[in-house]
Write an enzyme that holds these catalytic residues in place. Structure first.
Site, PDB file in Angstrom:
ATOM      1  N   GLY A  14       0.778  -1.236   0.000  1.00 32.25           N
ATOM      2  CA  GLY A  14       0.000   0.000   0.000  1.00 32.25           C
ATOM      3  C   GLY A  14       0.811   1.289   0.000  1.00 32.25           C
ATOM      4  N   ASN A 109      -4.363   2.318 -13.330  1.00 29.86           N
ATOM      5  CA  ASN A 109      -3.402   1.370 -12.756  1.00 29.86           C
ATOM      6  C   ASN A 109      -2.017   2.001 -12.802  1.00 29.86           C
ATOM      7  OD1 ASN A 109      -2.391  -1.145 -11.766  1.00 29.86           O
ATOM      8  ND2 ASN A 109      -1.687  -1.636 -13.831  1.00 29.86           N
ATOM      9  N   HIS A 111       2.077   0.842 -13.027  1.00 26.61           N
ATOM     10  CA  HIS A 111       2.904  -0.315 -13.361  1.00 26.61           C
ATOM     11  C   HIS A 111       4.378   0.120 -13.351  1.00 26.61           C
ATOM     12  CE1 HIS A 111       3.861  -4.186 -15.110  1.00 26.61           C
ATOM     13  NE2 HIS A 111       4.669  -3.563 -15.954  1.00 26.61           N
ATOM     14  N   ASP A 147      -2.083  -4.675 -18.295  1.00 28.02           N
ATOM     15  CA  ASP A 147      -1.072  -3.620 -18.479  1.00 28.02           C
ATOM     16  C   ASP A 147      -1.151  -2.948 -19.856  1.00 28.02           C
ATOM     17  OD1 ASP A 147      -0.182  -4.110 -15.897  1.00 28.02           O
ATOM     18  OD2 ASP A 147       1.274  -5.585 -16.537  1.00 28.02           O
TER      19      ASP A 147
HETATM   20  C1  GRF Z   1       3.962  -1.141  -7.326  1.00 31.06           C
HETATM   21  O1  GRF Z   1       5.277  -1.361  -7.752  1.00 31.06           O
HETATM   22  C2  GRF Z   1       3.044  -0.966  -8.496  1.00 31.06           C
HETATM   23  O2  GRF Z   1       3.663  -0.374  -9.587  1.00 31.06           O
HETATM   24  C3  GRF Z   1       2.675  -2.393  -8.823  1.00 31.06           C
HETATM   25  O3  GRF Z   1       2.569  -3.031  -7.582  1.00 31.06           O
HETATM   26  C4  GRF Z   1       3.388  -2.364  -6.633  1.00 31.06           C
HETATM   27  C5  GRF Z   1       2.488  -2.002  -5.487  1.00 31.06           C
HETATM   28  O4  GRF Z   1       3.216  -1.464  -4.415  1.00 31.06           O
HETATM   29  N1  GRF Z   1       1.476  -2.438  -9.600  1.00 31.06           N
HETATM   30  P1  GRF Z   1       2.442  -0.779  -3.209  1.00 31.06           P
HETATM   31  O5  GRF Z   1       1.493  -1.824  -2.643  1.00 31.06           O
HETATM   32  O6  GRF Z   1       1.709   0.412  -3.737  1.00 31.06           O
HETATM   33  O7  GRF Z   1       3.505  -0.401  -2.224  1.00 31.06           O
END
Ligand code: GRF
Length: 218
Positions: A14, A109, A111, A147
């Site tokens: 998170g 989203n 990524h 994605d």
């Molecule tokens: C991030 O690297 C995001 O790009 C990917 O999952 C990870 C989530 O990290 N989709 P967090 O839970 O927000 O710390």
């Protein structure tokens, strides 16, 4: 100013949720987080949300016989909270075509690569294996295929010769935390128009939002 209501979907740590919480704490930010949904009861992000006084709910996918019935439960939950924009932040479930079309252009989203390069869960490993000098992160509008979708914001991040997955992920994560709030701001201010499959920046800041409107039943 009425603020766009965001629902954030998480599965784990998170940290992007935390970045969005921090952005929304600024009264000038045009969006607010009204709900955090996790498909994992032990997701660390649930604690950040609770600390910030944000409503949370856990919907475990195990209880649903197929992807769409799980997504329909999420849909009902989001609509009950009058969510206008959905932010996937480390949500480790592929959403059904039904959900993505129901919320068309209102699901984002993030990524950890410069899409369309390095799709999938092992983006950092792919970047290192490919020997690229630059990677980064992308905030995009979600389409049914994993994605893919119109790119809203990207940041380039160097890949160092001695990087491993952990060091590269940490460097990219810092960029992610800047990009996600920026993308949400652009959408909430109505500055994005989807033309074909490109997100075009509208420089007229007085234009009403073309994208943010209440979800329709379907
Ligand atoms: C991030 O690297 C995001 O790009 C990917 O999952 C990870 C989530 O990290 N989709 P967090 O839970 O927000 O710390």
């Amino acid at each position: 100013m009425s603020r766009t209501k965001i629902g954030v979907l998480i599965s784990g740590r998170g940290s992007n949720l935390q970045a969005l919480i921090a952005a929304c704490a600024n009264p000038d930010f045009p969006a607010e987080i009204a709900l955090v949904v996790s498909n994992k009861p032990d997701a660390g992000g649930l604690e950040y949300a609770a600390e910030a006084g944000i409503e949370t709910t856990v919907i475990e996918h195990d209880g649903y016989h197929d992807r769409e019935s799980f997504d329909r439960e999420i849909d009902v939950t989001l609509k009950a909270a009058e969510i206008e924009l959905v932010c996937l932040a480390g949500f480790m479930r592929l959403l059904s075509g039904w959900f993505v079309e129901t919320w068309r252009d209102r699901v984002l989203n993030i990524h950890p690569s410069l899409l369309p390069a390095f799709k999938g869960i092992d983006a950092h490993d792919q970047a290192i294996a490919a020997g690229v000098r630059i990677s980064g992160c992308t905030v995009h509008i979600v389409r049914p295929e994993m994605d893919t979708g119109p790119v809203l914001v990207q940041a380039a991040v160097p890949v160092m010769p001695d990087d491993n997955k952990t060091s590269l992920a940490a460097r990219i994560l810092e960029a992610e935390h800047r990009c996600y709030p920026h993308a949400v701001r652009l959408l909430a201010e109505g500055r994005i128009e989807i033309v074909g499959e490109r997100a075009v920046l509208n420089t007229d800041t007085t234009a009403p939002s073309a994208l943010i409107h209440p979800a329709t039943d379907g």
